[in-house]
Design a protein around this motif. Sequence first.
Motif, PDB file in Angstrom:
ATOM      1  N   ARG A  16      19.380  26.061  59.925  1.00 57.09           N
ATOM      2  CA  ARG A  16      18.283  24.944  59.263  1.00 57.09           C
ATOM      3  C   ARG A  16      18.449  25.144  57.806  1.00 57.09           C
ATOM      4  N   HIS A  17      17.713  25.741  57.415  1.00 54.47           N
ATOM      5  CA  HIS A  17      16.883  26.318  56.421  1.00 54.47           C
ATOM      6  C   HIS A  17      18.436  26.790  55.359  1.00 54.47           C
ATOM      7  N   GLU A  18      19.013  27.841  55.134  1.00 47.49           N
ATOM      8  CA  GLU A  18      19.959  28.099  54.964  1.00 47.49           C
ATOM      9  C   GLU A  18      21.101  27.629  55.174  1.00 47.49           C
ATOM     10  N   LEU A  19      21.406  26.982  55.741  1.00 48.00           N
ATOM     11  CA  LEU A  19      22.888  26.004  55.898  1.00 48.00           C
ATOM     12  C   LEU A  19      22.934  24.937  56.240  1.00 48.00           C
ATOM     13  N   GLY A  20      21.675  24.362  56.485  1.00 46.89           N
ATOM     14  CA  GLY A  20      21.398  23.207  56.330  1.00 46.89           C
ATOM     15  C   GLY A  20      22.397  21.921  57.441  1.00 46.89           C
ATOM     16  N   LEU A  21      22.110  22.401  58.524  1.00 45.91           N
ATOM     17  CA  LEU A  21      22.807  21.680  59.903  1.00 45.91           C
ATOM     18  C   LEU A  21      21.734  20.912  59.991  1.00 45.91           C
ATOM     19  N   HIS A  22      22.500  20.072  60.898  1.00 42.39           N
ATOM     20  CA  HIS A  22      21.601  18.863  61.275  1.00 42.39           C
ATOM     21  C   HIS A  22      21.636  19.242  62.699  1.00 42.39           C
ATOM     22  N   ARG A  23      22.215  20.173  62.980  1.00 41.66           N
ATOM     23  CA  ARG A  23      22.345  20.086  65.003  1.00 41.66           C
ATOM     24  C   ARG A  23      22.899  21.216  65.060  1.00 41.66           C
ATOM     25  N   VAL A  24      22.345  21.627  66.653  1.00 40.07           N
ATOM     26  CA  VAL A  24      23.127  22.649  66.839  1.00 40.07           C
ATOM     27  C   VAL A  24      22.725  23.117  68.336  1.00 40.07           C
ATOM     28  N   GLN A  25      24.660  22.996  68.853  1.00 43.33           N
ATOM     29  CA  GLN A  25      24.919  22.581  70.230  1.00 43.33           C
ATOM     30  C   GLN A  25      24.869  24.035  70.760  1.00 43.33           C
ATOM     31  N   ALA A  26      25.237  23.845  72.264  1.00 39.34           N
ATOM     32  CA  ALA A  26      25.638  25.638  73.431  1.00 39.34           C
ATOM     33  C   ALA A  26      25.680  24.582  74.326  1.00 39.34           C
ATOM     34  N   GLY A  27      26.507  25.584  75.301  1.00 36.60           N
ATOM     35  CA  GLY A  27      27.279  25.298  76.350  1.00 36.60           C
ATOM     36  C   GLY A  27      26.273  26.073  77.489  1.00 36.60           C
ATOM     37  N   THR A  28      25.965  26.720  78.339  1.00 40.54           N
ATOM     38  CA  THR A  28      26.281  27.144  79.242  1.00 40.54           C
ATOM     39  C   THR A  28      26.805  27.177  80.883  1.00 40.54           C
ATOM     40  N   LEU A  29      26.989  28.433  81.795  1.00 39.59           N
ATOM     41  CA  LEU A  29      27.530  28.545  82.596  1.00 39.59           C
ATOM     42  C   LEU A  29      26.343  27.445  84.103  1.00 39.59           C
ATOM     43  N   PRO A  30      26.699  26.835  84.659  1.00 38.78           N
ATOM     44  CA  PRO A  30      25.909  25.712  85.593  1.00 38.78           C
ATOM     45  C   PRO A  30      25.172  27.020  85.866  1.00 38.78           C
ATOM     46  N   ALA A  75      15.664  26.528  76.636  1.00 35.46           N
ATOM     47  CA  ALA A  75      14.652  25.298  76.412  1.00 35.46           C
ATOM     48  C   ALA A  75      13.264  26.093  75.567  1.00 35.46           C
ATOM     49  N   ALA A  76      13.132  27.442  75.828  1.00 29.51           N
ATOM     50  CA  ALA A  76      12.561  28.108  75.007  1.00 29.51           C
ATOM     51  C   ALA A  76      12.279  27.686  73.537  1.00 29.51           C
ATOM     52  N   ASN A  77      14.249  27.698  72.777  1.00 28.36           N
ATOM     53  CA  ASN A  77      13.847  27.147  71.501  1.00 28.36           C
ATOM     54  C   ASN A  77      14.129  25.765  71.469  1.00 28.36           C
ATOM     55  N   GLY A  78      13.885  24.955  72.351  1.00 20.21           N
ATOM     56  CA  GLY A  78      14.146  23.279  72.670  1.00 20.21           C
ATOM     57  C   GLY A  78      14.939  22.695  72.108  1.00 20.21           C
ATOM     58  N   GLN A  94      21.551  20.793  73.857  1.00 16.82           N
ATOM     59  CA  GLN A  94      21.713  20.448  71.340  1.00 16.82           C
ATOM     60  C   GLN A  94      20.206  20.521  71.206  1.00 16.82           C
ATOM     61  N   ARG A  95      20.264  20.949  69.704  1.00 16.15           N
ATOM     62  CA  ARG A  95      18.652  21.358  69.190  1.00 16.15           C
ATOM     63  C   ARG A  95      18.943  20.193  68.050  1.00 16.15           C
ATOM     64  N   LEU A  96      18.030  19.438  68.324  1.00 15.67           N
ATOM     65  CA  LEU A  96      18.200  18.505  66.340  1.00 15.67           C
ATOM     66  C   LEU A  96      17.059  19.690  65.467  1.00 15.67           C
ATOM     67  N   LEU A  97      17.947  19.740  64.175  1.00 17.36           N
ATOM     68  CA  LEU A  97      17.617  20.413  63.726  1.00 17.36           C
ATOM     69  C   LEU A  97      16.056  20.159  62.394  1.00 17.36           C
ATOM     70  N   GLU A  98      16.219  18.224  62.158  1.00 16.06           N
ATOM     71  CA  GLU A  98      15.217  18.004  61.576  1.00 16.06           C
ATOM     72  C   GLU A  98      13.768  18.230  62.527  1.00 16.06           C
ATOM     73  N   GLU A  99      13.608  18.411  63.870  1.00 13.81           N
ATOM     74  CA  GLU A  99      12.391  17.806  64.139  1.00 13.81           C
ATOM     75  C   GLU A  99      11.731  19.180  64.054  1.00 13.81           C
ATOM     76  N   GLY A 100      11.850  20.657  63.333  1.00 11.21           N
ATOM     77  CA  GLY A 100      11.500  21.345  62.872  1.00 11.21           C
ATOM     78  C   GLY A 100      12.099  22.392  63.804  1.00 11.21           C
ATOM     79  N   ILE A 101      11.843  23.602  63.351  1.00  9.18           N
ATOM     80  CA  ILE A 101      11.664  24.826  63.454  1.00  9.18           C
ATOM     81  C   ILE A 101      10.574  25.909  63.721  1.00  9.18           C
ATOM     82  N   SER A 102      10.166  26.286  64.879  1.00 12.69           N
ATOM     83  CA  SER A 102       9.055  26.858  64.827  1.00 12.69           C
ATOM     84  C   SER A 102       8.990  28.067  63.793  1.00 12.69           C
ATOM     85  N   GLU A 103       8.110  29.047  62.673  1.00 13.79           N
ATOM     86  CA  GLU A 103       7.987  29.655  61.504  1.00 13.79           C
ATOM     87  C   GLU A 103       7.594  30.724  62.471  1.00 13.79           C
ATOM     88  N   GLY A 104       7.581  31.943  61.822  1.00 19.91           N
ATOM     89  CA  GLY A 104       6.536  32.787  62.059  1.00 19.91           C
ATOM     90  C   GLY A 104       7.278  33.263  63.526  1.00 19.91           C
TER      91      GLY A 104
END
Length: 144
Positions: free
Chosen positions: A75-89, A99-102, A126-136
Amino acid sequence: MQDADVRRSLAETSSGRAARFVIEGPEGEIRGRFNLNGIVRGAFDNADLGYWVDARLQGRGFASAAVAHVLGYARHELGLHRVQAGTLPHNLASQRVLAANGFTRIGLAPRYLKIAGEWQDHILFQRLLEEGISEGISAPSGRP
């Protein structure tokens, strides 16, 4: 084979198509790897998150803390809007990290990636980064 992988990773990073992070152990050994892959700019501003953690560190909060760090960087260094990830079921531990990371579940992708020689289904998040990232967010207690 490892040399080619390292050269490819360095080229992707230097071109801005990827960002790489590691968890180091006390002797400098790599105990985890976190990647933002396939960074696409323009109307998409998206990246794919991939990671693994040494089995000895699993369940101790290292993956969750590292993913939080990578999301902050995205979010802060790359200015991305969205990060996606996939897991095996069946990879519930990784799903808990996301889930712990929104991250929110966006669906099932049949035969998404070839793993161990077989096309395997993945649950996509997916995680939309405009929703904010927990700091600290602090690192988990204990040493890797």
